[in-house]
Design a protein around this motif. Sequence first.
Motif, mmCIF file in Angstrom:
data_model
loop_
_atom_site.group_PDB
_atom_site.id
_atom_site.type_symbol
_atom_site.label_atom_id
_atom_site.label_comp_id
_atom_site.label_asym_id
_atom_site.label_seq_id
_atom_site.Cartn_x
_atom_site.Cartn_y
_atom_site.Cartn_z
ATOM 1 N N PHE A 9 0.851 -1.183 0.000
ATOM 2 C CA PHE A 9 0.000 0.000 0.000
ATOM 3 C C PHE A 9 0.890 1.237 0.000
ATOM 4 C CE2 PHE A 9 -3.234 -3.065 1.164
ATOM 5 C CZ PHE A 9 -4.334 -2.584 0.477
ATOM 6 N N SER A 10 0.481 2.244 -0.743
ATOM 7 C CA SER A 10 1.339 3.389 -1.034
ATOM 8 C C SER A 10 1.662 4.202 0.208
ATOM 9 C CB SER A 10 0.670 4.299 -2.069
ATOM 10 O OG SER A 10 0.422 3.598 -3.266
ATOM 11 N N GLY A 11 2.897 4.715 0.207
ATOM 12 C CA GLY A 11 3.316 5.625 1.252
ATOM 13 C C GLY A 11 3.309 7.070 0.762
ATOM 14 N N GLY A 12 3.572 7.276 -0.501
ATOM 15 C CA GLY A 12 3.610 8.626 -1.057
ATOM 16 C C GLY A 12 4.574 8.716 -2.214
ATOM 17 N N PRO A 13 4.264 8.124 -3.356
ATOM 18 C CA PRO A 13 5.186 8.136 -4.503
ATOM 19 C C PRO A 13 5.301 9.515 -5.133
ATOM 20 C CG PRO A 13 3.088 7.155 -5.119
ATOM 21 C CD PRO A 13 3.020 7.403 -3.642
ATOM 22 N N THR A 14 6.422 9.757 -5.783
ATOM 23 C CA THR A 14 6.622 11.000 -6.520
ATOM 24 C C THR A 14 6.772 10.685 -8.000
ATOM 25 O OG1 THR A 14 9.021 10.875 -6.196
ATOM 26 C CG2 THR A 14 7.756 12.122 -4.573
ATOM 27 N N CYS A 15 6.461 11.658 -8.833
ATOM 28 C CA CYS A 15 6.474 11.546 -10.302
ATOM 29 C C CYS A 15 5.302 10.684 -10.779
ATOM 30 C CB CYS A 15 7.780 10.976 -10.827
ATOM 31 S SG CYS A 15 9.241 11.917 -10.371
ATOM 32 N N SER A 16 5.001 10.814 -12.049
ATOM 33 C CA SER A 16 3.841 10.112 -12.608
ATOM 34 C C SER A 16 4.179 9.518 -13.971
ATOM 35 C CB SER A 16 2.648 11.067 -12.730
ATOM 36 O OG SER A 16 3.022 12.276 -13.392
ATOM 37 N N ALA A 17 5.326 8.821 -14.051
ATOM 38 C CA ALA A 17 5.743 8.224 -15.325
ATOM 39 C C ALA A 17 4.731 7.205 -15.814
ATOM 40 C CB ALA A 17 7.114 7.568 -15.173
ATOM 41 N N GLY A 18 4.117 6.481 -14.879
ATOM 42 C CA GLY A 18 3.129 5.490 -15.266
ATOM 43 C C GLY A 18 2.312 5.046 -14.068
ATOM 44 N N TYR A 19 1.005 5.240 -14.124
ATOM 45 C CA TYR A 19 0.123 4.797 -13.051
ATOM 46 C C TYR A 19 -1.192 4.333 -13.669
ATOM 47 C CZ TYR A 19 -2.024 9.420 -13.691
ATOM 48 O OH TYR A 19 -2.627 10.524 -14.232
ATOM 49 N N ALA A 20 -1.818 3.375 -13.001
ATOM 50 C CA ALA A 20 -3.100 2.864 -13.476
ATOM 51 C C ALA A 20 -4.205 3.355 -12.553
ATOM 52 C CB ALA A 20 -3.080 1.341 -13.514
ATOM 53 N N LEU A 21 -5.367 3.571 -13.142
ATOM 54 C CA LEU A 21 -6.551 3.963 -12.386
ATOM 55 C C LEU A 21 -7.671 2.978 -12.661
ATOM 56 C CD1 LEU A 21 -6.690 7.818 -13.036
ATOM 57 C CD2 LEU A 21 -6.269 6.750 -10.827
ATOM 58 N N SER A 22 -8.444 2.673 -11.637
ATOM 59 C CA SER A 22 -9.715 1.985 -11.847
ATOM 60 C C SER A 22 -10.775 3.055 -12.111
ATOM 61 C CB SER A 22 -10.082 1.168 -10.611
ATOM 62 O OG SER A 22 -10.315 2.027 -9.508
ATOM 63 N N GLN A 23 -11.969 2.630 -12.485
ATOM 64 C CA GLN A 23 -13.033 3.602 -12.715
ATOM 65 C C GLN A 23 -13.352 4.357 -11.421
ATOM 66 O OE1 GLN A 23 -15.937 5.977 -14.254
ATOM 67 N NE2 GLN A 23 -14.533 4.702 -15.434
ATOM 68 N N ALA A 24 -13.403 3.638 -10.307
ATOM 69 C CA ALA A 24 -13.651 4.305 -9.023
ATOM 70 C C ALA A 24 -12.543 5.303 -8.722
ATOM 71 C CB ALA A 24 -13.762 3.268 -7.909
ATOM 72 N N GLY A 25 -11.296 4.928 -8.986
ATOM 73 C CA GLY A 25 -10.177 5.822 -8.741
ATOM 74 C C GLY A 25 -10.223 7.058 -9.624
ATOM 75 N N ALA A 26 -10.595 6.880 -10.886
ATOM 76 C CA ALA A 26 -10.684 8.017 -11.809
ATOM 77 C C ALA A 26 -11.706 9.034 -11.314
ATOM 78 C CB ALA A 26 -11.054 7.520 -13.206
ATOM 79 N N ARG A 27 -12.830 8.555 -10.813
ATOM 80 C CA ARG A 27 -13.856 9.463 -10.309
ATOM 81 C C ARG A 27 -13.359 10.227 -9.080
ATOM 82 N NH1 ARG A 27 -19.254 5.560 -10.772
ATOM 83 N NH2 ARG A 27 -19.060 5.137 -13.016
ATOM 84 N N LYS A 28 -12.689 9.526 -8.194
ATOM 85 C CA LYS A 28 -12.188 10.171 -6.981
ATOM 86 C C LYS A 28 -11.146 11.236 -7.309
ATOM 87 C CE LYS A 28 -12.745 6.008 -4.108
ATOM 88 N NZ LYS A 28 -12.012 4.980 -3.332
ATOM 89 N N VAL A 29 -10.204 10.901 -8.204
ATOM 90 C CA VAL A 29 -9.139 11.847 -8.542
ATOM 91 C C VAL A 29 -9.709 13.058 -9.275
ATOM 92 C CG1 VAL A 29 -7.031 12.170 -9.905
ATOM 93 C CG2 VAL A 29 -7.338 10.078 -8.564
ATOM 94 N N LEU A 30 -10.619 12.839 -10.214
ATOM 95 C CA LEU A 30 -11.210 13.962 -10.957
ATOM 96 C C LEU A 30 -11.943 14.897 -10.008
ATOM 97 C CD1 LEU A 30 -11.505 15.053 -13.855
ATOM 98 C CD2 LEU A 30 -13.710 13.881 -13.981
ATOM 99 N N HIS A 31 -12.613 14.330 -9.027
ATOM 100 C CA HIS A 31 -13.311 15.174 -8.062
ATOM 101 C C HIS A 31 -12.334 15.920 -7.169
ATOM 102 C CE1 HIS A 31 -15.295 15.978 -4.135
ATOM 103 N NE2 HIS A 31 -16.231 16.458 -4.934
ATOM 104 N N ALA A 32 -11.377 15.205 -6.590
ATOM 105 C CA ALA A 32 -10.481 15.813 -5.601
ATOM 106 C C ALA A 32 -9.537 16.836 -6.205
ATOM 107 C CB ALA A 32 -9.683 14.725 -4.896
#
Length: 470
Positions: A316-339
């Motif tokens: 489970f994540s501690g706090g990664p830096t940079c965004s070279a490659g990450y995957a999102l689920s549909q639930a995750g996409a909704r949360k990130v777009l909102h936040a």
Amino acid sequence: MEPPSWFWAILLAWLVGRDVTNSSLSPSTKETSGTKRPQLGLTATIGLVILAVAGLLPAITSTLPSSIPEMLEVGQSPLITDKQQQQTAAPDKQEEDIARIQNATLGFEKVFVINLPDRTDKRDALSLVGTLTGIKLEWVRALRGADVSDKALPLGVDRQGWRDGGIGSWRSQMNAIRTMVEENISTALILEDDADWDVRLKQQLMDIADGARLLTGMAKQEPLFQTNNLPAPAADATSSVSSQQLPHSRPHSPYGDDWDILWLGHCGETFPERIPGHEVVDLASARYTYYAMRDDETIWIGGDLNREPGTRWVHFSGGPTCSAGYALSQAGARKVLHALSVGGTLIAQLDNAMADLCRDHTPWDAARARPADTATAHVNGAPPPGYAGARMRCLSVTPAVISQHKPRGRRAAESDIEAVENGHEIREKGESPNLVWSARLNVQNLILGLPMENQFEARKETVGREELAG
């Protein structure tokens, strides 16, 4: 068809057992039987027993696990193996399910690449890499900060304090995430156009999927995580209720359906309990449990700061830096777009803002998250508006399996977000941190069918030749 070796072994064992039994009968029993059976000598009996066991040995050993990654709880010895902890489908079903990662989108529904239209050089390079490693890429048109209206910027973003490239990167990735939401894409991998990976990426991801499913499965057994858990949306929204209620149903993703973000590429990561100021609630929790892939020959560096050389971790994540490659689920996409766009305050560049979501606003934190209604609340300890209770379920891979490539050529061309130090210099040979068989550095070998080159071994040979010449 010739019977397998175990058939003959069982037959021999039965014959031996029958003869040994007959030899142990009392004389009176043998006399009343009216027949005489030839009895085996002791040496022959022992020989047949050994032969039977030898014949059965391959069948026995073939069922035993080999080179199985292990679970490692913080500060303790290895506890359990992944195969021993499968709680859903049978191993053959699980392996068949995870084998979907071998497809052209790595088991995700889409693989997006964010690219500025004028960076045709980056698109050329990554198109070659994707084709040669069997990955289908879909291109997302990136924006520059100047293309984003001031009115569209979320709270917290000040053009005077933000780099133009940072604003453009944020909006470009929000566009890709919004596409996921609009088209109800179940999972997507989002790459930057300088991404690179080992040519063995698909095999790496199959091992990572084992870890992701195991850790989220463990977490779901915890009351706090379960209470704050959100169901993964079905591919068809009209059937979401019925599909979610089916027991042991096949997950939509081979990585499981209980995560929001899967960090496959980052510049650095830590474990949750190492975050300064982090309050450890229960070290026995899945949040502080690591899935170890030992003796990983695709690793060059020694894992977590040489803690266990040759080991890659899923955790489970501690706090990664940079965004070279990450995957999102549909639930995750909704949360990130909102936040990070609709309802939140963007207090940092995109990658750091996403790390904040994963660091402080997980299902474990949601129950004790305090509401915030002022711009200074985050400084005072409470999460900023739009972040509280996001219930983010983030997993990371450490070391990362997706890297940011530094190409051969002018250093100034390496980044579209910020100025590069010593940009006037020429990089004579490209490099990709931590990738042993870098796909970008092996493009010509892949085209010509030549053996893969280990960039680190080649570098050592070069340094050795230079030292001899000196």
